[in-house]
Design an enzyme around this catalytic site. Structure first.
Site, mmCIF file in Angstrom:
data_model
loop_
_atom_site.group_PDB
_atom_site.id
_atom_site.type_symbol
_atom_site.label_atom_id
_atom_site.label_comp_id
_atom_site.label_asym_id
_atom_site.label_seq_id
_atom_site.Cartn_x
_atom_site.Cartn_y
_atom_site.Cartn_z
ATOM 1 N N LYS A 68 -2.827 -1.264 -0.897
ATOM 2 C CA LYS A 68 -2.720 0.098 -0.371
ATOM 3 C C LYS A 68 -2.636 0.027 1.129
ATOM 4 O O LYS A 68 -3.144 -0.919 1.741
ATOM 5 C CB LYS A 68 -3.974 0.919 -0.756
ATOM 6 C CG LYS A 68 -3.732 2.412 -0.801
ATOM 7 C CD LYS A 68 -2.997 2.778 -2.057
ATOM 8 C CE LYS A 68 -2.880 4.249 -2.295
ATOM 9 N NZ LYS A 68 -2.422 4.488 -3.663
HETATM 10 N N1 GLU Z 1 1.090 5.783 -4.538
HETATM 11 C C1 GLU Z 1 1.331 5.708 -5.945
HETATM 12 C C2 GLU Z 1 0.063 5.307 -6.686
HETATM 13 O O1 GLU Z 1 -1.028 5.520 -6.207
HETATM 14 C C3 GLU Z 1 2.515 4.826 -6.263
HETATM 15 C C4 GLU Z 1 2.404 3.399 -5.802
HETATM 16 C C5 GLU Z 1 3.686 2.604 -5.991
HETATM 17 O O2 GLU Z 1 4.658 3.152 -6.485
HETATM 18 O O3 GLU Z 1 3.701 1.457 -5.584
HETATM 19 O O4 GLU Z 1 0.099 4.854 -7.806
#
Ligand code: GLU
Length: 420
Positions: free
Chosen positions: A110
């Protein structure tokens, strides 16, 4: 149980407590359990940006890789004032469980920048994004770590990231981010993917509960990329969407909202507020309105100890990451509310991100119908597996989803062994 570390934050404490509880249930080997409690690496960067007023403001940014055991790392990038190292680390951990749960060959990551993107101009956001990308360059790449949109970021943010990365490589590298605009290698159906995944999860949930999705009364907190799409698709499925909200507040009509017209209103006015024939309602009140299905799709910690006993919904589908606190989880479980946890309910986003990444690596793009049917297949299989495990173990869906995700990551550590 939780020692004080630099990752200290409310969400990190919750993520660790969940891991510890599930590790006990899975009887994880203590050394693997301990390994899972720590992110593989975490980078803190300073991002100086020349603002429109000519002054330089320095923002703080983060990128955390929780685990690389199952593959390159994957996870969104958020722009929000609440962003801190601990929150980003907890969200990276959740991404590890989420990707493993739905069977993607990824570890969790993240990123985040502590800022208020709504108070910044497009030029300021672009400079912030480009400098942030440059600062985390060492940690990203198509076979290393692949960012995507999250709270406060969108397709445009991903286009700037992809461009910044590509310029340093002297060639276009579409596989470095997902959630890009279609024209530069994005995937059909990525924008709708999280909302659509929620609908597939709800379709299964109502089925196993002996109900039908049609005619269910739905309330959605958050009318962005996740909540807005879920509201539209559920309305199209014949659900009655009685309330929705955005960052400024909500609207309510017990007879249901026409989501198509509401979308036109949002496009024209910039928000849901003031939509004809509705009553205004606050973002906290909307959670307590009578309905069958509640979709918290805005920010974390919305269902808490102090409001969980007033939630009327019988099904909660977590569009956001971490919208329910552990205290609220217990209250909702004891009241018989079915909570479809974030790592399952909102996994559609990262599932189609995976499809986008694969298409980008192969320079071969699929039709939208192929993407939605594969998404449905993955979501349905994951939901049914979690439901079966919850039934077998006599636990709630969150515990079962975590058990499945954590078990797979732990298995990866076990077979790979400890280096050196
Ligand atoms: N931000 C989204 C999540 O929390 C998508 C992450 C992604 O597609 O890599 O799952």
């Amino acid at each position: 149980m939780t020692e004080k570390t630099e990752f200290e934050s409310h969400l990190y404490r919750t993520a660790l407590a969940q891991l510890d509880r599930v590790a006990g249930k899975l009887q994880l080997e203590p050394d693997i359990h301990e390994r899972l409690r720590h992110p593989r690496r975490a980078l803190i960067v300073s991002i100086p940006v020349r603002m429109d007023d000519g002054k330089t403001q320095v923002f703080q940014g983060y990128r955390v890789h929780h685990s690389t055991v199952l593959g390159p790392t994957k996870g969104g990038l958020r722009y929000d004032l609440e962003v801190n190292l601990g929150e980003v680390t907890a969200l990276a951990m959740l991404m590890s469980w989420k990707c493993a749960l739905v069977g993607l060959p990824y570890g969790g990551a993240k990123g985040g920048v502590t800022c208020n993107p709504r108070a910044m101009s497009a030029r300021e956001r672009e400079h912030l994004t480009r400098r942030y990308t440059t600062e985390i360059m060492l940690l990203i790449g198509p076979d290393l770590d692949i960012p995507a949109p999250d709270l406060g970021t969108d397709e445009q943010t991903m286009a700037w990231m992809m461009d910044t990365y590509s310029m340093t490589q002297g060639k276009s590298v579409p596989g470095v981010v997902t959630g890009k605009p279609l024209i530069v290698g994005g995937s059909a159906g990525r924008r709708e993917a999280t909302g659509r995944g929620i609908v597939y999860a709800l379709y299964q949930a109502t089925r196993v509960l002996g109900q039908q999705l049609r005619d269910q009364k739905v309330v959605v907190q958050g009318f962005g990329n996740v909540g807005g799409v879920a509201a539209r698709l559920l309305w199209r499925e014949g659900c009655v969407v009685t309330g929705v909200s955005d960052v400024k507040g909500g609207i309510w009509n017990a007879k249901g909202l026409d989501i198509r017209q509401l979308e036109a209103h949002v496009a024209a006015t910039g928000g849901v507020g003031g939509f004809p024939d509705t009553e205004p309602i606050s973002n906290t009140q909307i959670l307590e309105q009578p309905c069958d299905i509640l979709i918290p799709a805005a920010i974390g910690s919305q269902l808490r100890e102090d409001n969980a006993d007033r939630i009327k919904a019988t099904i909660v589908a977590e569009g956001a990451n971490g919208p329910t606190t552990p205290e609220a989880d217990v209250i909702l479980r004891d009241r018989g509310v079915t909570v479809i946890p974030d790592i399952l309910a909102n996994a559609g986003g990262v599932i189609v991100s995976y499809f986008e990444w694969v298409q980008g690596l192969q320079y071969y793009f699929w039709r939208e119908s192929e993407i939605t049917s594969r998404l449905q297949e993955v979501m349905t299989r994951a939901f049914n597996r979690v439901w079966a495990l919850a039934t077998k173990e006599g636990v709630d869906l969150r515990t079962a989803a975590l058990m499945e995700g954590i078990r797979r990551v732990a298995e990866g550590y076990k077979v790979r062994g400890l280096y050196p």
